[in-house]
Design a protein around this motif. Structure first.
Motif, PDB file in Angstrom:
ATOM      1  N   UNK A  24      84.930  -3.471-119.279  1.00 24.23           N
ATOM      2  CA  UNK A  24      84.247  -2.570-120.206  1.00 24.23           C
ATOM      3  C   UNK A  24      84.279  -3.034-121.662  1.00 24.23           C
ATOM      4  N   UNK A  25      84.714  -4.285-121.914  1.00 24.84           N
ATOM      5  CA  UNK A  25      84.825  -4.682-123.321  1.00 24.84           C
ATOM      6  C   UNK A  25      84.405  -6.116-123.622  1.00 24.84           C
ATOM      7  N   UNK A  26      84.224  -6.946-122.606  1.00 27.23           N
ATOM      8  CA  UNK A  26      83.852  -8.342-122.831  1.00 27.23           C
ATOM      9  C   UNK A  26      82.509  -8.617-122.178  1.00 27.23           C
ATOM     10  N   UNK A  27      81.532  -9.027-122.975  1.00 26.54           N
ATOM     11  CA  UNK A  27      80.206  -9.363-122.464  1.00 26.54           C
ATOM     12  C   UNK A  27      80.076 -10.869-122.285  1.00 26.54           C
ATOM     13  N   UNK A  28      79.525 -11.280-121.158  1.00 25.49           N
ATOM     14  CA  UNK A  28      79.126 -12.663-120.985  1.00 25.49           C
ATOM     15  C   UNK A  28      77.604 -12.695-121.098  1.00 25.49           C
ATOM     16  N   UNK A  29      77.139 -13.223-122.210  1.00 22.01           N
ATOM     17  CA  UNK A  29      75.733 -13.246-122.631  1.00 22.01           C
ATOM     18  C   UNK A  29      75.257 -11.850-123.020  1.00 22.01           C
ATOM     19  N   UNK A  30      74.327 -11.847-123.964  1.00 21.55           N
ATOM     20  CA  UNK A  30      73.778 -10.582-124.463  1.00 21.55           C
ATOM     21  C   UNK A  30      72.280 -10.790-124.725  1.00 21.55           C
ATOM     22  N   UNK A  31      71.487 -10.808-123.663  1.00 18.19           N
ATOM     23  CA  UNK A  31      70.057 -11.088-123.774  1.00 18.19           C
ATOM     24  C   UNK A  31      69.282  -9.908-124.338  1.00 18.19           C
ATOM     25  N   UNK A  32      68.015 -10.148-124.599  1.00 19.98           N
ATOM     26  CA  UNK A  32      67.127  -9.080-125.039  1.00 19.98           C
ATOM     27  C   UNK A  32      67.167  -7.931-124.032  1.00 19.98           C
ATOM     28  N   UNK A  33      67.373  -6.714-124.542  1.00 15.96           N
ATOM     29  CA  UNK A  33      67.444  -5.525-123.682  1.00 15.96           C
ATOM     30  C   UNK A  33      68.829  -5.183-123.191  1.00 15.96           C
ATOM     31  N   UNK A  34      69.827  -6.025-123.502  1.00 18.29           N
ATOM     32  CA  UNK A  34      71.182  -5.780-122.985  1.00 18.29           C
ATOM     33  C   UNK A  34      71.774  -4.488-123.535  1.00 18.29           C
ATOM     34  N   UNK A  35      71.568  -4.217-124.807  1.00 18.07           N
ATOM     35  CA  UNK A  35      72.148  -3.001-125.394  1.00 18.07           C
ATOM     36  C   UNK A  35      71.581  -1.742-124.725  1.00 18.07           C
TER      37      UNK A  35
END
Length: 249
Positions: A24-35
């Motif tokens: 719940x705290x570490x993202x692997x990649x953050x592409x368009x639309x991820x948020x």
């Protein structure tokens, strides 16, 4: 260790682009639309402490300014640093992207979020957070971009990420060292940029005790992959979650 796939698709798929959330705290990649994908799944963007970027194609990091902006909504300054992991020069890349998206906000983000940058070229069991270590592995994807896979180890459990990659030595290393491998399976047949169903089946057959979770799938690949009859290959949809638990003998 909790592993949640926020997105499992490729650039032009109906599914969100490949993005995974750990604990719940570490993202692997953050592409368009991820948020928006995170919000739809009930996550608070301000709870995220780290973003790991596999390579600098836009569909792997273009939502980072929005995530950082969301962190500023917290009236209190972060007590710990917000960490960004990426290739050499990642700090300038992020600064330029933030200034393009929200001119004049980067200095405020640095001050309030205590931004910490980690260049990934030589990471070997680096302590990302207490009880969580990260290692990086060079993988082959594009001649124009440096690409890295990662291994995260938490409480003796390990999850690997190939990022975008063709079948290569780095992928095999990650497979060997991972309890679960989240792997690029963009194509039905692998090529010089991405793995395909054929490559994932090869990995599965070589290491039947390993669990492989496919991601970065084109829609046509997903349809074909759903016909796979393999106990250790998972074809997930957006929002799929799995929890690794330590076996006590």
């Amino acid at each position: 260790m909790k592993i949640e796939l926020i997105g499992t698709g490729s650039i032009f798929s109906e599914s969100n682009s490949a993005c995974t959330l750990i604990n719940d705290k570490v993202l692997v990649d953050i592409p368009n639309g991820a948020c928006k994908g995170l919000l739809k799944l009930g996550h608070n963007l301000q709870d995220i402490d780290c973003c790991i970027i596999t390579h600098l194609h836009g569909d792997h990091y273009f939502d980072l300014p929005f995530l950082l902006l969301s962190q500023l909504k917290n009236l209190n300054r972060r007590e710990t640093a917000f960490t960004i992991v990426g290739e050499k020069g990642i700090e300038k890349v992020v600064k330029d992207l933030v200034e393009l998206a929200f001119k004049g906000n980067y200095d405020q983000m640095v001050e309030n979020l205590h931004l910490r940058y980690i260049e990934c070229e030589e990471l070997k069991e680096f302590e990302l957070f207490p009880q969580m270590k990260i290692s990086s592995y060079a993988v082959e994807h594009s001649e124009k971009y440096n690409s890295f896979g990662y291994l995260l180890v938490n409480d003796g459990l390990s999850v690997g990420f190939t990022g975008d990659a063709k079948i290569c030595d780095g992928v095999y290393e990650l497979l060997e060292k991972s309890d679960i491998l989240v792997a690029d399976m963009s194509n039905e047949v692998g090529d010089d940029s991405h793995m395909g169903i054929d490559n994932i089946l090869t990995l599965s057959n070589n290491r039947p005790s390993k669990t492989i979770v496919a991601t970065h799938m084109k829609d046509t690949t997903r349809v074909a992959a759903e016909k796979i009859n393999s106990k250790n290959i998972i074809i997930p949809s957006d929002g799929f979650a799995i929890e690794l638990k330590k076996v006590v003998k």
